[in-house]
Design a protein around this motif. Structure first.
Motif, short mmCIF file in Angstrom:
data_model
loop_
_atom_site.label_atom_id
_atom_site.label_comp_id
_atom_site.label_asym_id
_atom_site.label_seq_id
_atom_site.Cartn_x
_atom_site.Cartn_y
_atom_site.Cartn_z
N ILE A 24 0.86 -1.17 0.00
CA ILE A 24 0.00 0.00 0.00
C ILE A 24 0.90 1.23 0.00
N THR A 25 0.78 2.06 -1.03
CA THR A 25 1.64 3.24 -1.14
C THR A 25 0.86 4.55 -1.15
N ARG A 26 -0.34 4.55 -1.68
CA ARG A 26 -1.11 5.78 -1.78
C ARG A 26 -2.60 5.43 -1.85
N ASP A 27 -3.15 5.03 -0.72
CA ASP A 27 -4.54 4.60 -0.68
C ASP A 27 -5.33 5.55 0.22
N HIS A 28 -6.21 6.32 -0.40
CA HIS A 28 -6.99 7.32 0.32
C HIS A 28 -8.36 6.80 0.77
N GLY A 29 -8.60 5.50 0.57
CA GLY A 29 -9.84 4.91 1.05
C GLY A 29 -10.90 4.85 -0.03
N GLY A 30 -12.10 4.52 0.41
CA GLY A 30 -13.22 4.35 -0.52
C GLY A 30 -14.38 3.68 0.20
N TYR A 31 -15.07 2.84 -0.52
CA TYR A 31 -16.26 2.18 0.03
C TYR A 31 -15.86 1.05 0.98
N VAL A 32 -16.43 1.07 2.17
CA VAL A 32 -16.13 0.10 3.22
C VAL A 32 -16.38 -1.32 2.72
N THR A 33 -17.49 -1.55 2.02
CA THR A 33 -17.82 -2.91 1.57
C THR A 33 -16.76 -3.44 0.60
N GLU A 34 -16.20 -2.58 -0.24
CA GLU A 34 -15.16 -3.01 -1.17
C GLU A 34 -13.88 -3.37 -0.43
N TYR A 35 -13.54 -2.61 0.60
CA TYR A 35 -12.33 -2.90 1.37
C TYR A 35 -12.50 -4.18 2.18
N LYS A 36 -13.68 -4.41 2.72
CA LYS A 36 -13.93 -5.66 3.45
C LYS A 36 -13.65 -6.85 2.54
N ALA A 37 -14.22 -6.82 1.34
CA ALA A 37 -14.05 -7.94 0.40
C ALA A 37 -12.58 -8.09 -0.01
N LYS A 38 -11.93 -6.99 -0.30
CA LYS A 38 -10.52 -7.02 -0.72
C LYS A 38 -9.64 -7.64 0.37
N TYR A 39 -9.79 -7.17 1.61
CA TYR A 39 -8.95 -7.66 2.69
C TYR A 39 -9.30 -9.09 3.10
N GLU A 40 -10.55 -9.48 2.94
CA GLU A 40 -10.92 -10.86 3.22
C GLU A 40 -10.24 -11.80 2.22
N ARG A 41 -10.15 -11.39 0.95
CA ARG A 41 -9.43 -12.20 -0.06
C ARG A 41 -7.95 -12.31 0.30
N ILE A 42 -7.35 -11.20 0.70
CA ILE A 42 -5.93 -11.21 1.08
C ILE A 42 -5.71 -12.10 2.29
N ASP A 87 -21.85 8.47 0.85
CA ASP A 87 -21.33 8.87 -0.46
C ASP A 87 -21.86 10.25 -0.80
N LYS A 88 -20.95 11.18 -1.04
CA LYS A 88 -21.34 12.57 -1.31
C LYS A 88 -22.15 12.72 -2.60
N ALA A 89 -22.10 11.72 -3.46
CA ALA A 89 -22.90 11.78 -4.69
C ALA A 89 -24.39 11.75 -4.37
N PHE A 90 -24.73 11.16 -3.22
CA PHE A 90 -26.14 11.06 -2.83
C PHE A 90 -26.54 12.13 -1.82
N THR A 91 -25.59 12.95 -1.39
CA THR A 91 -25.89 13.99 -0.39
C THR A 91 -25.56 15.38 -0.95
N GLY A 101 -22.12 3.52 10.13
CA GLY A 101 -20.89 3.17 9.42
C GLY A 101 -19.66 3.36 10.30
N THR A 102 -19.64 4.42 11.09
CA THR A 102 -18.52 4.66 11.99
C THR A 102 -18.44 3.58 13.05
N SER A 103 -19.58 3.17 13.59
CA SER A 103 -19.62 2.10 14.58
C SER A 103 -19.12 0.79 13.96
N ASP A 104 -19.54 0.51 12.74
CA ASP A 104 -19.10 -0.69 12.03
C ASP A 104 -17.59 -0.65 11.82
N LEU A 105 -17.08 0.48 11.38
CA LEU A 105 -15.65 0.66 11.16
C LEU A 105 -14.88 0.40 12.45
N MET A 106 -15.31 1.00 13.54
CA MET A 106 -14.64 0.83 14.84
C MET A 106 -14.66 -0.63 15.30
#
Length: 147
Positions: A24-42, A87-91, A101-106
């Motif tokens: 990981i060199t320059r990862d600014h984050g994104g959707y929590v569900t995508e990261y869960k799946a990615k890290y579960e595969r790893i 997602d700011k696209a919806f707000t 989401g914050t509680s889930d993250l924690m």
């Protein structure tokens, strides 16, 4: 002559199963569900994660999904934590905090991450960063090859 490649095939199959590292060199984050799946595969492939730069926001979920003995940091590593938001696209471009989401993250973070967040005022809308040094090493070990 044709037999030679067939003799090498078992050796290639054995050595071909080497695991890759995720760097990981320059990862600014994104959707929590995508990261869960990615890290579960790893995690399931038993790969190692090397944090060698910026790991912000959802990227930091790595600490709750990949075993800590499979994660290390280089001197260039930094972590950034903040509250989850919709997602700011919806707000209409406004950052709206997601308390669920914050509680889930924690819930994913191991105790050393939670303690650092608590010592630094808890999660807020502002990014809180940990750079290389003792605070970071209380959470994750340095990569031996980089020190």
């Amino acid at each position: 002559m044709r037999l030679f490649p067939l003799l090498l095939l078992p050796a290639l199959l054995i050595t071909g199963s080497a695991r890759a590292d995720l760097r990981i060199t320059r990862d600014h984050g994104g959707y929590v569900t995508e990261y869960k799946a990615k890290y579960e595969r790893i995690r399931d492939r038993r790969e190692r994660v090397i944090i060698d730069g910026i790991c912000n926001s959802a990227c930091t979920m790595v600490f709750g999904i990949v075993p800590m003995n499979k994660i290390c940091v280089t001197p260039r590593a930094s972590l950034g934590f903040h509250q989850a938001y919709y997602d700011k696209a919806f707000t209409f471009g406004i950052k709206v905090t997601s308390y669920e989401g914050t509680s889930d993250l924690m819930s994913y973070y191991p105790q050393p991450v939670k303690e650092w967040i608590s010592r630094n005022g808890g999660l807020t809308t502002e990014m809180k960063k940990i750079r290389n040094g003792t605070d970071l090493w209380r959470i994750v070990d340095p990569c031996p090859e980089d020190f």
